[in-house]
Design a protein around this motif. Structure first.
Motif, PDB file in Angstrom:
ATOM      1  N   VAL A  81      46.230  26.377  39.456  1.00  0.00           N
ATOM      2  CA  VAL A  81      44.854  26.673  39.865  1.00  0.00           C
ATOM      3  C   VAL A  81      44.460  28.099  39.479  1.00  0.00           C
ATOM      4  O   VAL A  81      43.294  28.350  39.149  1.00  0.00           O
ATOM      5  N   THR A  82      45.430  29.026  39.495  1.00  0.00           N
ATOM      6  CA  THR A  82      45.138  30.396  39.074  1.00  0.00           C
ATOM      7  C   THR A  82      44.723  30.423  37.608  1.00  0.00           C
ATOM      8  O   THR A  82      43.761  31.111  37.230  1.00  0.00           O
ATOM      9  N   ALA A  83      45.424  29.666  36.783  1.00  0.00           N
ATOM     10  CA  ALA A  83      45.107  29.596  35.351  1.00  0.00           C
ATOM     11  C   ALA A  83      43.735  28.975  35.117  1.00  0.00           C
ATOM     12  O   ALA A  83      42.929  29.464  34.312  1.00  0.00           O
ATOM     13  N   ILE A  84      43.456  27.887  35.833  1.00  0.00           N
ATOM     14  CA  ILE A  84      42.174  27.202  35.665  1.00  0.00           C
ATOM     15  C   ILE A  84      41.026  28.055  36.201  1.00  0.00           C
ATOM     16  O   ILE A  84      39.962  28.150  35.575  1.00  0.00           O
ATOM     17  N   ASP A  85      41.236  28.703  37.347  1.00  0.00           N
ATOM     18  CA  ASP A  85      40.205  29.585  37.920  1.00  0.00           C
ATOM     19  C   ASP A  85      39.852  30.707  36.959  1.00  0.00           C
ATOM     20  O   ASP A  85      38.671  31.021  36.739  1.00  0.00           O
ATOM     21  N   SER A  86      40.886  31.331  36.391  1.00  0.00           N
ATOM     22  CA  SER A  86      40.666  32.426  35.447  1.00  0.00           C
ATOM     23  C   SER A  86      39.870  31.950  34.234  1.00  0.00           C
ATOM     24  O   SER A  86      38.955  32.633  33.771  1.00  0.00           O
ATOM     25  N   LEU A  87      40.202  30.776  33.762  1.00  0.00           N
ATOM     26  CA  LEU A  87      39.522  30.201  32.599  1.00  0.00           C
ATOM     27  C   LEU A  87      38.053  29.936  32.909  1.00  0.00           C
ATOM     28  O   LEU A  87      37.159  30.268  32.120  1.00  0.00           O
ATOM     29  N   MET A  88      37.786  29.363  34.064  1.00  0.00           N
ATOM     30  CA  MET A  88      36.410  29.008  34.444  1.00  0.00           C
ATOM     31  C   MET A  88      35.550  30.248  34.668  1.00  0.00           C
ATOM     32  O   MET A  88      34.365  30.258  34.314  1.00  0.00           O
ATOM     33  N   LEU A  89      36.159  31.292  35.224  1.00  0.00           N
ATOM     34  CA  LEU A  89      35.405  32.524  35.446  1.00  0.00           C
ATOM     35  C   LEU A  89      35.123  33.240  34.128  1.00  0.00           C
ATOM     36  O   LEU A  89      34.028  33.770  33.917  1.00  0.00           O
ATOM     37  N   ASN A  90      36.105  33.247  33.231  1.00  0.00           N
ATOM     38  CA  ASN A  90      35.937  33.910  31.934  1.00  0.00           C
ATOM     39  C   ASN A  90      34.825  33.298  31.102  1.00  0.00           C
ATOM     40  O   ASN A  90      34.131  33.991  30.361  1.00  0.00           O
ATOM     41  N   PHE A  91      34.680  31.975  31.216  1.00  0.00           N
ATOM     42  CA  PHE A  91      33.674  31.275  30.419  1.00  0.00           C
ATOM     43  C   PHE A  91      32.438  30.903  31.243  1.00  0.00           C
ATOM     44  O   PHE A  91      31.630  30.071  30.830  1.00  0.00           O
ATOM     45  N   ASN A  92      32.322  31.532  32.439  1.00  0.00           N
ATOM     46  CA  ASN A  92      31.157  31.322  33.313  1.00  0.00           C
ATOM     47  C   ASN A  92      30.893  29.847  33.607  1.00  0.00           C
ATOM     48  O   ASN A  92      29.744  29.383  33.663  1.00  0.00           O
ATOM     49  N   LEU A  93      31.970  29.099  33.817  1.00  0.00           N
ATOM     50  CA  LEU A  93      31.840  27.675  34.137  1.00  0.00           C
ATOM     51  C   LEU A  93      31.763  27.438  35.641  1.00  0.00           C
ATOM     52  O   LEU A  93      31.466  26.327  36.078  1.00  0.00           O
ATOM     53  N   ALA A  94      32.048  28.470  36.409  1.00  0.00           N
ATOM     54  CA  ALA A  94      31.988  28.356  37.873  1.00  0.00           C
ATOM     55  C   ALA A  94      31.824  29.742  38.473  1.00  0.00           C
ATOM     56  O   ALA A  94      32.155  30.753  37.842  1.00  0.00           O
ATOM     57  N   SER A  95      31.306  29.795  39.684  1.00  0.00           N
ATOM     58  CA  SER A  95      31.177  31.068  40.404  1.00  0.00           C
ATOM     59  C   SER A  95      32.389  31.249  41.302  1.00  0.00           C
ATOM     60  O   SER A  95      33.078  30.281  41.646  1.00  0.00           O
ATOM     61  N   SER A  96      32.644  32.481  41.694  1.00  0.00           N
ATOM     62  CA  SER A  96      33.804  32.748  42.551  1.00  0.00           C
ATOM     63  C   SER A  96      33.678  32.033  43.893  1.00  0.00           C
ATOM     64  O   SER A  96      34.685  31.674  44.508  1.00  0.00           O
ATOM     65  N   GLU A  97      32.426  31.802  44.349  1.00  0.00           N
ATOM     66  CA  GLU A  97      32.199  31.128  45.627  1.00  0.00           C
ATOM     67  C   GLU A  97      32.592  29.654  45.568  1.00  0.00           C
ATOM     68  O   GLU A  97      32.965  29.057  46.588  1.00  0.00           O
ATOM     69  N   LEU A 110      35.047  28.362  43.767  1.00  0.00           N
ATOM     70  CA  LEU A 110      36.437  28.140  43.369  1.00  0.00           C
ATOM     71  C   LEU A 110      37.264  27.450  44.445  1.00  0.00           C
ATOM     72  O   LEU A 110      38.157  26.663  44.132  1.00  0.00           O
ATOM     73  N   SER A 111      36.993  27.738  45.719  1.00  0.00           N
ATOM     74  CA  SER A 111      37.786  27.116  46.787  1.00  0.00           C
ATOM     75  C   SER A 111      37.634  25.599  46.765  1.00  0.00           C
ATOM     76  O   SER A 111      38.613  24.859  46.949  1.00  0.00           O
ATOM     77  N   THR A 112      36.399  25.124  46.513  1.00  0.00           N
ATOM     78  CA  THR A 112      36.162  23.677  46.434  1.00  0.00           C
ATOM     79  C   THR A 112      36.838  23.093  45.193  1.00  0.00           C
ATOM     80  O   THR A 112      37.464  22.025  45.255  1.00  0.00           O
ATOM     81  N   ILE A 113      36.715  23.800  44.074  1.00  0.00           N
ATOM     82  CA  ILE A 113      37.343  23.351  42.825  1.00  0.00           C
ATOM     83  C   ILE A 113      38.855  23.269  42.997  1.00  0.00           C
ATOM     84  O   ILE A 113      39.500  22.300  42.567  1.00  0.00           O
ATOM     85  N   ASN A 114      39.444  24.279  43.640  1.00  0.00           N
ATOM     86  CA  ASN A 114      40.895  24.291  43.851  1.00  0.00           C
ATOM     87  C   ASN A 114      41.350  23.118  44.710  1.00  0.00           C
ATOM     88  O   ASN A 114      42.418  22.533  44.466  1.00  0.00           O
ATOM     89  N   LEU A 115      40.557  22.779  45.719  1.00  0.00           N
ATOM     90  CA  LEU A 115      40.887  21.636  46.566  1.00  0.00           C
ATOM     91  C   LEU A 115      40.904  20.346  45.750  1.00  0.00           C
ATOM     92  O   LEU A 115      41.820  19.521  45.876  1.00  0.00           O
ATOM     93  N   VAL A 116      39.905  20.181  44.891  1.00  0.00           N
ATOM     94  CA  VAL A 116      39.827  18.983  44.038  1.00  0.00           C
ATOM     95  C   VAL A 116      41.030  18.937  43.083  1.00  0.00           C
ATOM     96  O   VAL A 116      41.654  17.885  42.905  1.00  0.00           O
TER      97      VAL A 116
END
Length: 464
Positions: free
Chosen positions: A177-193, A195-201
């Motif tokens: 999830v750390t790798a995916i979160d970093s990727l999504m933030l770098n490419f503006n695919l998700a907001s930091s707010e 991420l908790s929902t994305i990580n749960l999924v």
């Protein structure tokens, strides 16, 4: 409460990975190497020929077992994981470049230790009530040593069950999830707010995937790892070698820092790493965290192989440690040290340092591929350790507990995806050390059996 747990774990960890552990791990490795006359070196070409040469053997395994190559892929799935990426980075930042040298030394001896573990696991394995081959440290203790040593088998299995949830699952999923979160933030695919929902999924998806694979049994595990492990290793090797080649001018200085830093760490870490023992400790402990030589866990997977002689599978143990540590861990170290990135010596860095090495060389786009590789590494480790845990729980409580364990183990992935696991990494390292104690005692006591089987396989070769 957390501070108390952390303080207690620090004391235990420092003892487990202190001087007694170093003497035990290195001592047993040296003892086995002398008894087999350094089979990992003498028979290394033979080992590579008879392991790599059988990769494309697609023959079907008998019921209750998997092919030798599927067995080594399952074992590699458990070993080639975040320890190769995050573990190496942590060893360098805490122990300096010289930690890599001690990682190599532990691997050189570890090849013989792993060879011995695998050979013993196949020799002393047995069929369970479901008709599957089961083996590993608990079985070579039970079937190879007298009854007054059997408590070691229960101790190993108990530590194994406790270890798999952290080392094999939660920390691995957290890395995904750390790798995916970093990727999504770098490419503006998700907001930091969000991420908790994305990580749960992500955690739920991983839990379902792990559960379906494990419940499918050893043959399904073998088929998945046979496909996943070569893919992820090849992807990582290609990208990593590219970093080294593009920074080839730094390679001589990097190797100098590794060899000289092994004995004078302060000279290459700005004084942040001043202790030779710190460099040695981190190199050996992270090396074992990566290749598992001395833990005995990998032999659990090897024991399921459809093989005619224990030594034939034992040779895969040599290949496994070589691939994991000498090849992949060294490549990770070169990625970090050759790329010219700033290394925060004295701090606890992880996979992000390795990713920086890639991105500083290729640019931001490569983070897509490094994230994929990291996810494959971590997911395969989760599967491999799921098998280890199921065998440990089966040994303790019988086959009826396997399925409930697999369900609980799968659900732990959700926790790993949603909770901060800083302390858990340290606890995982402690339990790794605890597992090694009963295993190393058993391998030491059964070393005569290893020598006997080796002589038997090589037709009493005069070198032995």
């Amino acid at each position: 409460m957390l501070k108390t747990i952390e303080a207690v774990n620090t004391v235990v960890n420092n003892f487990i990975w202190g001087i007694p552990a170093m003497i035990c791990i290195i001592g047993v490795g040296l003892f086995l190497s002398f008894r087999t006359k350094f089979i990992q070196i003498r028979k290394f070409p033979y080992s590579i020929k008879n392991t790599l040469g059988r990769i494309f053997d697609k023959s079907e395994a008998a019921d209750g077992s998997i092919t030798p190559f599927q067995a080594v892929c399952t074992a590699l799935a458990g070993t080639v994981g975040t320890g190769n990426i995050a573990g190496v980075a942590g060893a360098i930042t805490i122990g300096g470049p010289g930690a890599v040298f001690w990682m190599w030394m532990s691997a050189l001896l570890g090849m013989c230790t792993k060879y011995s573990e695998v050979t013993l696991a196949v020799h002393f394995r047995e069929k369970n009530s479901q008709g599957d081959w089961v083996g590993g440290p608990m079985y070579y203790i039970k079937n190879g040593l007298s009854k007054h040593w059997h408590w070691l088998a229960f101790l190993f299995s108990l530590f194994g069950v406790l270890t798999v949830f952290g080392t094999g699952n939660a920390t691995q999923v957290n890395t995904i999830v750390t790798a995916i979160d970093s990727l999504m933030l770098n490419f503006n695919l998700a907001s930091s707010e969000s991420l908790s929902t994305i990580n749960l999924v992500i955690g739920i998806i991983i839990a379902i995937g792990v559960g379906l694979i494990l419940i499918g049994g050893i043959r399904r595990i073998g088929k998945v790892t046979e496909t996943l492990v070569p893919f992820m290793a090849l992807l990582y090797l290609i990208l990593g070698l590219g970093v080294v080649l593009l920074n080839i001018q730094h390679v001589p200085a990097v190797f100098r820092s590794i060899f000289e830093g092994a004995f004078h760490p302060a000279a290459f870490s700005g004084g942040m790493v001043g202790s030779l023992f710190t460099s040695m400790k981190k190199g050996v402990s992270r090396g074992i965290f990566s290749n598992e030589a001395g833990l005995g866990t990998g032999s659990i997977a090897h024991a399921t192989a459809d093989i005619t002689h224990p030594v034939k599978q034992g040779l895969f143990g040599i290949f496994e440690v070589f691939t994991d540590t000498i090849v992949i861990c060294t490549l990770t170290a070169l990625i970090i040290l050759c790329s010219g990135i700033n290394i925060p010596y004295g701090s606890a860095a992880g996979a992000e340092l390795t990713i920086q090495g890639f991105t500083s060389t290729y640019g931001g786009w490569v983070s897509i591929f490094t994230a994929i590789a990291l996810c494959c590494f971590a997911f395969s480790t989760t599967i491999g350790w799921g098998l280890y845990g199921s065998r440990c729980i089966e040994f303790l409580f019988g086959t009826k507990t396997i399925r409930p364990f697999m369900i609980v183990y799968s659900l732990v992935a959700i926790i790993g995806a949603t909770v901060d696991l800083g302390l858990l990494w340290s606890i995982a390292e402690t339990f790794n050390g605890l597992m090694s104690i009963p295993n190393l005692i058993a391998v030491f006591l059964l070393s005569g059996t290893v020598v006997k089987l080796t002589k038997e396989y090589f037709n009493k070769d005069s070198d032995l």
